[in-house]
Scaffold this active site. Structure first.
Site, PDB file in Angstrom:
ATOM      1  N   HIS A   1       0.839  -1.194   0.000  1.00  0.00           N
ATOM      2  CA  HIS A   1       0.000   0.000   0.000  1.00  0.00           C
ATOM      3  C   HIS A   1       0.873   1.243   0.000  1.00  0.00           C
ATOM      4  O   HIS A   1       1.828   1.336   0.782  1.00  0.00           O
ATOM      5  CB  HIS A   1      -0.903   0.032   1.238  1.00  0.00           C
ATOM      6  N   SER A   2       0.594   2.177  -0.894  1.00  0.00           N
ATOM      7  CA  SER A   2       1.269   3.469  -0.929  1.00  0.00           C
ATOM      8  C   SER A   2       2.792   3.269  -1.003  1.00  0.00           C
ATOM      9  O   SER A   2       3.282   2.700  -1.963  1.00  0.00           O
ATOM     10  CB  SER A   2       0.843   4.285   0.297  1.00  0.00           C
ATOM     11  N   MET A   3       3.536   3.699   0.011  1.00  0.00           N
ATOM     12  CA  MET A   3       4.986   3.507   0.013  1.00  0.00           C
ATOM     13  C   MET A   3       5.343   2.047  -0.219  1.00  0.00           C
ATOM     14  O   MET A   3       6.290   1.727  -0.958  1.00  0.00           O
ATOM     15  CB  MET A   3       5.575   3.978   1.346  1.00  0.00           C
TER      16      MET A   3
ATOM     17  N   GLY B   1       3.738  -0.163  -1.916  1.00  0.00           N
ATOM     18  CA  GLY B   1       3.563  -0.488  -3.322  1.00  0.00           C
ATOM     19  C   GLY B   1       4.647   0.120  -4.183  1.00  0.00           C
ATOM     20  O   GLY B   1       5.166  -0.523  -5.106  1.00  0.00           O
ATOM     21  N   GLY B   2       5.030   1.364  -3.870  1.00  0.00           N
ATOM     22  CA  GLY B   2       6.074   2.032  -4.644  1.00  0.00           C
ATOM     23  C   GLY B   2       7.402   1.313  -4.551  1.00  0.00           C
ATOM     24  O   GLY B   2       8.073   1.074  -5.566  1.00  0.00           O
TER      25      GLY B   2
END
Length: 320
Positions: free
Chosen positions: A122-124, A126-127
């Site tokens: 999620h968010s970070m 995922g990045g």
């Protein structure tokens, strides 16, 4: 004789022995040179491993409502990144940066002896899952990125000034960490601060879930305080330009599912997102992009909106 407890859902015979699998997560600790990474493990301990990474300043609790809706034949390991949740923060003198996080992911894979695995971020999470899958393309089979199309970048012209400011911020946070104690406040005050820190994108209910791992009770029993490392509140000293990211992410080979929240804030212009959505199909084994109603934490606040898509995406891993 085996006692079947209520939370046990199914079992399988392995080498003549019965293995029991539970819905209830198990707390684990993964040794690291500076301490340990804390994690929650769900599902089938013999199933395909799915490593789950939370967003910036959150913790493994971000998956508490999603993973129970996912296929229980998989092995889910939701991790508190160093400096978050119950994990040991880096010692004074060390700063958090992009590549340390990739190395941290790799240490975890090595600890579990994972030749191949899948990821949900999620968010970070995922990045950096995208970055890890590009650096180690042979290791990642499938990647689900929740509300993160690509790692966040800033214009190249800003880097020098921003990095200088980030170094100052990090050193100031380190000084505070070494020379002051966190101020304990009522839990509802922490909840309010968490929500305000997200500009209202996270609900109070979602904040309470995350604070189960993100807060600690004061030694005197009067109030609570955030446990995340103060250095996590500062800007990263390491940046990528968009051109650098494009070159790096061309190495990605896994199957990729991007789930974008319709009501979440955009961190970069839409044309930048389109460039990367056009890049992934050229290199990924498969690429799927979809949008769902909800905010940045839709997987936490409305997990039923994303779970069916994730199950459909992951289910091809199963051996029939």
């Amino acid at each position: 004789m085996y006692v079947i407890r209520p939370q046990i859902k199914y079992s399988r015979k392995v080498n003549g022995f019965v293995r029991l699998f539970s819905d209830a997560p198990k707390e684990i600790r993964i040794p690291m040179p500076w301490g340990y990474i804390a994690a929650k493990e769900w599902g089938n301990p013999l199933g395909n491993p799915i490593l789950c990474y939370h967003g910036w300043q959150d913790n493994a609790g971000t998956f508490d409502r999603l993973i129970p809706l996912l296929n229980k034949k998989f092995r889910y390991i939701a991790l508190d990144v160093a400096g978050h949740g119950f994990s040991t923060p880096y010692p004074p003198g060390m700063l958090y940066n992009v590549w340390d996080l990739v190395v941290q992911y790799h240490r975890i894979a090595q600890y579990f002896n994972l030749d191949k695995f899948s990821m949900i971020g999620h968010s970070m999470g995922g990045g950096f899952g995208l970055v890890y899958a590009s650096v180690f393309p042979a290791k990642v089979e499938k990647l689900v990125s929740l509300d993160m199309v690509k790692p966040v970048t800033v214009p190249l012209a800003w880097h020098t000034q921003d990095i200088g400011e980030a170094i100052e911020e990090n050193l100031l946070a380190e000084h505070k960490m070494l020379n002051s104690k966190p101020q304990a406040v009522p839990m509802e005050t922490l909840v309010k601060r968490y929500v305000e820190g997200t500009l209202g994108n996270l609900s109070s209910e979602g904040a309470r879930v995350l604070l189960k791992r993100g807060a600690a009770k004061a030694p005197n029993g009067k109030g609570y305080y955030f446990t995340r490392d103060l250095r996590q509140n500062t800007a990263s000293i390491q940046r990528f330009s968009i051109a650098e990211q494009q070159k790096l992410l061309k190495n990605i080979r896994c199957e990729l599912l991007l789930i974008k929240s319709k009501n979440a804030p955009s961190y970069e212009p839409d044309e930048v997102y389109r460039e990367f959505r056009d890049l992934y199909p050229k290199y990924c084994k498969s690429f799927n992009y979809l949008e769902v109603d909800g905010g940045h934490w839709v997987h936490l606040e409305h997990p039923e909106r994303v779970a069916p898509y994730i199950n459909e995406f992951l289910n091809s891993l199963l051996d029939f």
